[in-house]
Write a protein that holds these residues in place. Structure first.
Motif, PDB file in Angstrom:
ATOM      1  N   SER A  24       0.840  -1.197   0.000  1.00 33.45           N
ATOM      2  CA  SER A  24       0.000   0.000   0.000  1.00 33.45           C
ATOM      3  C   SER A  24       0.871   1.242   0.000  1.00 33.45           C
ATOM      4  O   SER A  24       2.046   1.211   0.394  1.00 33.45           O
ATOM      5  CB  SER A  24      -0.918   0.006   1.223  1.00 33.45           C
ATOM      6  N   GLU A  25       0.287   2.351  -0.439  1.00 35.85           N
ATOM      7  CA  GLU A  25       0.989   3.631  -0.452  1.00 35.85           C
ATOM      8  C   GLU A  25       0.038   4.703   0.034  1.00 35.85           C
ATOM      9  O   GLU A  25      -1.140   4.722  -0.335  1.00 35.85           O
ATOM     10  CB  GLU A  25       1.487   3.945  -1.866  1.00 35.85           C
ATOM     11  N   THR A  26       0.538   5.599   0.872  1.00 36.43           N
ATOM     12  CA  THR A  26      -0.286   6.652   1.462  1.00 36.43           C
ATOM     13  C   THR A  26      -0.054   7.959   0.729  1.00 36.43           C
ATOM     14  O   THR A  26       1.089   8.392   0.540  1.00 36.43           O
ATOM     15  CB  THR A  26       0.040   6.837   2.954  1.00 36.43           C
ATOM     16  N   CYS A  27      -1.134   8.571   0.283  1.00 37.18           N
ATOM     17  CA  CYS A  27      -1.073   9.854  -0.425  1.00 37.18           C
ATOM     18  C   CYS A  27      -2.141  10.771   0.171  1.00 37.18           C
ATOM     19  O   CYS A  27      -3.329  10.395   0.212  1.00 37.18           O
ATOM     20  CB  CYS A  27      -1.302   9.659  -1.922  1.00 37.18           C
ATOM     21  N   VAL A  30      -4.331   9.234   2.814  1.00 38.74           N
ATOM     22  CA  VAL A  30      -5.210   8.124   2.461  1.00 38.74           C
ATOM     23  C   VAL A  30      -4.357   6.974   1.925  1.00 38.74           C
ATOM     24  O   VAL A  30      -3.583   7.160   0.980  1.00 38.74           O
ATOM     25  CB  VAL A  30      -6.255   8.547   1.407  1.00 38.74           C
ATOM     26  N   ALA A  31      -4.494   5.799   2.507  1.00 40.42           N
ATOM     27  CA  ALA A  31      -3.745   4.618   2.074  1.00 40.42           C
ATOM     28  C   ALA A  31      -4.527   3.891   0.984  1.00 40.42           C
ATOM     29  O   ALA A  31      -5.737   3.637   1.118  1.00 40.42           O
ATOM     30  CB  ALA A  31      -3.499   3.681   3.248  1.00 40.42           C
ATOM     31  N   ARG A  32      -3.835   3.572  -0.085  1.00 46.79           N
ATOM     32  CA  ARG A  32      -4.424   2.788  -1.180  1.00 46.79           C
ATOM     33  C   ARG A  32      -3.412   1.739  -1.621  1.00 46.79           C
ATOM     34  O   ARG A  32      -2.199   1.908  -1.459  1.00 46.79           O
ATOM     35  CB  ARG A  32      -4.807   3.672  -2.364  1.00 46.79           C
ATOM     36  N   ARG A  50      -8.784   0.887  -1.404  1.00 48.23           N
ATOM     37  CA  ARG A  50      -8.416   1.085  -0.014  1.00 48.23           C
ATOM     38  C   ARG A  50      -8.252  -0.283   0.648  1.00 48.23           C
ATOM     39  O   ARG A  50      -8.947  -1.244   0.291  1.00 48.23           O
ATOM     40  CB  ARG A  50      -9.471   1.902   0.711  1.00 48.23           C
ATOM     41  N   PRO A  65       3.163  -1.745   3.997  1.00 50.31           N
ATOM     42  CA  PRO A  65       3.326  -0.400   3.417  1.00 50.31           C
ATOM     43  C   PRO A  65       4.546  -0.342   2.499  1.00 50.31           C
ATOM     44  O   PRO A  65       5.563  -0.980   2.757  1.00 50.31           O
ATOM     45  CB  PRO A  65       3.489   0.502   4.647  1.00 50.31           C
TER      46      PRO A  65
END
Length: 472
Positions: A24-27, A30-32, A50, A65
């Motif tokens: 996942s990556e947070t931008c 918001v984590a997606r 998500r 992550p």
């Protein structure tokens, strides 16, 4: 050479392929999900979801992550490994390497052989890759967007091959890219059909220079990657590991990278230190030593397996770290008529396994020391290290821990019978400088059973005899 799934594959493959896994990556808070393996995709998990939505579709999904620093470190270790194919390797972050392989073509038996060996080696390390062959560095980088391998050999062929590349791949500033899009330009071929002078006036000389370097009209020098003087690899695991076999699966990647780096440098190592990193426990160090310098990954893996077999993990392992000792030149050996090099290698591996199983304190060598006192004329030596050769008189290999007083009958020393003196006396007078001085007269003697002994007496007390050693 591009690694499009590096963000996913830089986590060691300790999970079964059928187990769904994603990163996942947070931008903007918001984590997606960024990438998922095949099992996750089959379960309906898609990039951009998500994590909560993905868990609803696939309750068994494991998510870690994304770690950009770990990806960069993995790319650098892979660059060091590719040095076995060419010394000219260039980093192209976030997930690509540029290799100048024309100079290695004859060494490997042709370009196809290089590409085949490169792809196979990268796959064994756990990475999938796209490989493009082109006359310019940026041309090769852009051509890795295609699904399969691409081979381009001339500038005209390169121009045609690049026509379908999206402009986003050029890495242009956002403003320049938006202006090109407003003109209806989406592909590189469409941009190349525009007048050169007009492109320079509208978008600046930098864009023209980029196109010239991409097409080979202008030189494009690259800063080569400099491999490290020691290997240091840290591997994130997709899930906590408690079983030794799964740790070995993860360790193979680090050992493969280390072996490739050593092969590229023509060197070997004689020591390494593994570190097992846990979530709620102090890191666990596992130092290992080789009897002689080497770089064979299978040899080092067998040594680690031997150590882990007798080791109980204090907590589940979340990360695995490997630091090599200093690199050593590997000695070359000429062929011999009457000696078997394989037997020497087997002896070294046996010594390594004994050390891994029993510990370094239980296995050691011996070397002589320049001291005439027998009890101080030797010292322990780490196993595998070559002893210093010092010429000494004839000495017994077996010394007693402390001299043993001998009985004396009719003025003659006895040990299982009367002793017959064969040689001596040999005066040893030494140690006055350190407070442990001795003055002794040593004799070689033999008893009725044929046992050869090493005995002495002190000149101040000639009636007292002592046994100090036995000859083999």
């Amino acid at each position: 050479m591009e690694l499009p799934w590096l963000a996913l594959e830089q986590f060691a493959g300790t999970l079964e392929p059928a187990h769904p896994f994603a990163v996942s990556e947070t931008c903007n808070g918001v984590a997606r999900l960024a990438l998922g393996n095949r099992a996750a995709l089959r379960a309906g998990v898609r990039p951009g979801m998500r994590p909560g939505t993905a868990y609803a579709l696939c309750p068994d999904l494991r998510v870690r992550p994304r770690d950009h620093a770990a990806e960069r470190a993995a790319l650098e270790r892979l660059a060091a490994w590719t040095g076995r194919f060419t010394p000219q390797v260039v980093l192209s972050p976030p997930a690509a390497l540029l290799l100048e392989v024309a100079g290695s073509e004859r060494l490997f038996g042709g370009m196809e052989a290089i590409i085949r060996a490169l792809r196979q080696g990268v796959a064994e390390l756990g990475y999938r890759t796209r490989i493009a062959l082109a006359p310019t560095p940026n041309g090769a980088r852009l051509l890795t967007t295609s699904a399969g391998d691409t081979r381009v050999h001339g500038q005209d062929e390169l121009r045609r091959a690049l026509a379908g590349v999206p402009l986003e791949r050029l890495g242009l500033p956002r403003g320049s890219l938006e202006r090109l899009r407003r003109l209806g330009l989406k592909r590189l071929g469409e941009l190349l059909r525009m007048p050169r002078d007009g492109v320079a006036r509208r978008y600046g000389a930098e864009l023209v220079d980029l196109l010239d370097r991409t097409l080979g009209r202008r030189a494009d020098p690259q800063e080569p990657f400099r491999p490290p003087q020691r290997y240091h690899g840290r591997l994130l695991l997709p899930a906590e590991v408690e079983e030794h076999p799964r740790l070995l699966i993860a360790a193979r990647r680090l050992l493969g990278e280390l072996s490739g780096l050593l092969e590229a440098r023509g060197e070997g190592i004689q020591s390494m230190e593994w570190t097992l990193i846990h979530r709620d426990h102090a890191p666990t160090p596992l130092p290992l030593g080789l009897a002689s310098p080497g770089r064979d990954a299978e040899r080092m893996e067998a040594l680690l397996a031997e150590r882990l077999e007798r080791f109980e993990l204090p907590a589940p392992v979340l990360e695995l770290e490997l630091c090599s000792g200093p690199f050593h030149p590997l000695a070359s050996h000429n062929g011999a008529l009457f000696t078997d090099p394989a037997s020497r290698l087997e002896a070294a591996r046996l010594l390594e396994r004994l050390i891994a199983r029993l510990g370094e304190a239980a296995i050691h060598g011996i070397e002589t020391v320049a001291d005439h006192r027998p009890e101080r004329g030797w010292r322990r030596l780490p196993a595998g290290r070559r002893p210093l050769a010092i010429a000494l008189p004839d000495r017994p290999l077996w010394l007693l821990a402390a001299p043993l007083p001998l009985a004396r009958i009719d003025g003659r020393p006895h040990y299982r019978g009367v002793l017959h003196l064969l040689r001596g006396p040999e005066r040893i007078e030494s140690g006055w400088w350190d407070g442990a001085g001795v003055t002794r007269d040593y004799f070689a003697a033999e008893n009725p059973a044929g046992m050869r002994l090493w005995i002495f007496r002190e000149p101040r007390h000639p009636e007292r005899w002592f046994l100090h050693g036995r000859f083999g």
